[in-house]
Design an enzyme around this catalytic site. Structure first.
Site, mmCIF file in Angstrom:
data_model
loop_
_atom_site.group_PDB
_atom_site.id
_atom_site.type_symbol
_atom_site.label_atom_id
_atom_site.label_comp_id
_atom_site.label_asym_id
_atom_site.label_seq_id
_atom_site.Cartn_x
_atom_site.Cartn_y
_atom_site.Cartn_z
ATOM 1 N N HIS A 17 45.638 43.015 57.543
ATOM 2 C CA HIS A 17 47.053 43.018 57.137
ATOM 3 C C HIS A 17 47.941 43.393 58.322
ATOM 4 C CE1 HIS A 17 45.308 44.304 53.016
ATOM 5 N NE2 HIS A 17 45.685 43.056 52.878
ATOM 6 N N LYS A 41 45.656 44.582 38.544
ATOM 7 C CA LYS A 41 44.596 45.230 39.326
ATOM 8 C C LYS A 41 44.708 46.726 39.003
ATOM 9 C CE LYS A 41 44.166 42.125 43.324
ATOM 10 N NZ LYS A 41 44.178 41.996 44.781
ATOM 11 N N ARG A 90 42.879 33.518 55.429
ATOM 12 C CA ARG A 90 41.652 33.970 56.102
ATOM 13 C C ARG A 90 40.621 32.864 56.197
ATOM 14 N NH1 ARG A 90 40.526 38.602 52.077
ATOM 15 N NH2 ARG A 90 41.397 36.931 50.812
ATOM 16 N N SER A 128 40.471 44.274 51.008
ATOM 17 C CA SER A 128 40.604 45.682 50.608
ATOM 18 C C SER A 128 39.429 46.096 49.720
ATOM 19 C CB SER A 128 41.924 45.893 49.874
ATOM 20 O OG SER A 128 42.994 45.541 50.716
HETATM 21 N N1 COA Z 1 43.426 40.667 56.136
HETATM 22 C C1 COA Z 1 42.642 41.382 55.333
HETATM 23 N N2 COA Z 1 42.628 41.256 54.001
HETATM 24 C C2 COA Z 1 43.472 40.382 53.468
HETATM 25 C C3 COA Z 1 44.339 39.596 54.231
HETATM 26 C C4 COA Z 1 44.288 39.769 55.632
HETATM 27 N N3 COA Z 1 45.072 39.068 56.461
HETATM 28 N N4 COA Z 1 45.034 38.813 53.420
HETATM 29 C C5 COA Z 1 44.620 39.098 52.185
HETATM 30 N N5 COA Z 1 43.685 40.039 52.210
HETATM 31 C C6 COA Z 1 42.941 40.608 51.088
HETATM 32 C C7 COA Z 1 43.721 41.639 50.321
HETATM 33 O O1 COA Z 1 43.474 42.945 50.796
HETATM 34 C C8 COA Z 1 43.193 41.453 48.925
HETATM 35 O O2 COA Z 1 41.996 42.151 48.771
HETATM 36 P P1 COA Z 1 41.476 42.558 47.327
HETATM 37 O O3 COA Z 1 41.553 41.376 46.435
HETATM 38 O O4 COA Z 1 40.114 42.945 47.655
HETATM 39 O O5 COA Z 1 42.353 43.663 46.892
HETATM 40 C C9 COA Z 1 42.824 39.993 48.844
HETATM 41 O O6 COA Z 1 42.683 39.568 50.165
HETATM 42 C C10 COA Z 1 43.847 39.185 48.160
HETATM 43 O O7 COA Z 1 45.052 39.430 48.825
HETATM 44 P P2 COA Z 1 46.383 38.856 48.336
HETATM 45 O O8 COA Z 1 46.240 37.421 48.017
HETATM 46 O O9 COA Z 1 47.450 39.278 49.271
HETATM 47 O O10 COA Z 1 46.540 39.506 46.934
HETATM 48 P P3 COA Z 1 47.359 40.618 46.579
HETATM 49 O O11 COA Z 1 46.966 41.023 45.220
HETATM 50 O O12 COA Z 1 47.281 41.651 47.633
HETATM 51 O O13 COA Z 1 48.850 39.965 46.568
HETATM 52 C C11 COA Z 1 50.692 38.743 45.554
HETATM 53 C C12 COA Z 1 49.196 38.842 45.774
HETATM 54 C C13 COA Z 1 51.347 40.093 45.521
HETATM 55 C C14 COA Z 1 51.338 37.981 46.671
HETATM 56 C C15 COA Z 1 50.900 37.970 44.228
HETATM 57 O O14 COA Z 1 50.019 38.486 43.262
HETATM 58 C C16 COA Z 1 52.296 38.096 43.687
HETATM 59 O O15 COA Z 1 53.243 37.578 44.231
HETATM 60 N N6 COA Z 1 52.426 38.788 42.540
HETATM 61 C C17 COA Z 1 53.725 39.012 41.903
HETATM 62 C C18 COA Z 1 53.846 38.206 40.609
HETATM 63 C C19 COA Z 1 54.185 36.797 40.969
HETATM 64 O O16 COA Z 1 55.267 36.499 41.433
HETATM 65 N N7 COA Z 1 53.213 35.925 40.739
HETATM 66 C C20 COA Z 1 53.312 34.597 41.223
HETATM 67 C C21 COA Z 1 53.839 33.657 40.221
HETATM 68 S S1 COA Z 1 52.983 32.203 40.574
#
Ligand code: COA
Length: 162
Positions: A17, A41, A90, A128
């Site tokens: 991140h 989550k 990724r 994560s």
């Molecule tokens: N390096 C390391 N880890 C990474 C990464 C990176 N560059 N990018 C993503 N990850 C990991 C994250 O840590 C996370 O790990 P986990 O699943 O083990 O916790 C996983 O990859 C997924 O990450 P991400 O896709 O960023 O999910 P998130 O839950 O952290 O975020 C949101 C997703 C917040 C962008 C999305 O759920 C959202 O916008 N939610 C709000 C509601 C909404 O508007 N929904 C969309 C309507 S379609």
């Protein structure tokens, strides 16, 4: 002035991140790291703790703000008057979900565009969940997260490290 949002759960923030945060901070006038206060989550760290960890690890970058949000990402984008969402890719497995997210957000709020940065190769396996799993069993997470985050992780998991 171009303001971007890098959203995520950050439970906890990892080097992967931080790499995306630092690189995207160079591309925009202001970058808001948006910490999702999500109910789907069950995070290890509270949203306040996740915000504080991000503030601590990004304190040297003046153009970064860390804020929490709940609900739809597009509503947070509107509230903060941002126009770009930054996401890290990724691997190809991230692509389908990210495309769906980006397209949905664009339909909900056409002003917003999503910009993808490819994750650094050395962090392309990282998540994560992996960090939490390794820390729970007292494994070495120093290659995944900064030291101050590792200390909090072990503390949270009740692991004593010498
Ligand atoms: N390096 C390391 N880890 C990474 C990464 C990176 N560059 N990018 C993503 N990850 C990991 C994250 O840590 C996370 O790990 P986990 O699943 O083990 O916790 C996983 O990859 C997924 O990450 P991400 O896709 O960023 O999910 P998130 O839950 O952290 O975020 C949101 C997703 C917040 C962008 C999305 O759920 C959202 O916008 N939610 C709000 C509601 C909404 O508007 N929904 C969309 C309507 S379609």
């Amino acid at each position: 002035m171009t303001r971007a949002i890098y959203p995520g759960t950050f439970d906890p923030v990892t080097f992967g991140h931080l790499d995306i945060i630092k690189r995207s901070a160079n591309l925009f006038d202001e970058l808001i790291v948006g910490v999702l206060n999500n109910t789907s989550k069950s995070p290890l760290f509270s949203v306040e703790e996740r915000v504080n960890m991000l503030k601590e690890t990004t304190k040297d970058i003046a153009t970064i703000r860390v804020e929490s949000f709940r609900g739809l990402l597009v509503d947070f984008v509107k509230e903060t008057d941002a126009s770009v969402v930054v996401r890290g890719l990724r691997a190809i497995t991230d692509f389908e979900y990210e495309l769906q997210l980006a397209q949905t957000n664009h339909v909900l709020y056409p002003i917003v565009d999503t910009m993808f940065l490819t994750a650094k190769l050395e962090y392309s396996y990282l998540s994560s969940t992996i960090v939490r799993e390794v820390a729970t069993f007292g494994g070495d997470i120093s290659k995944f997260v900064p030291e101050e985050i590792a200390i909090r992780m072990y503390d949270k998991c009740g692991i004593t490290k010498l």
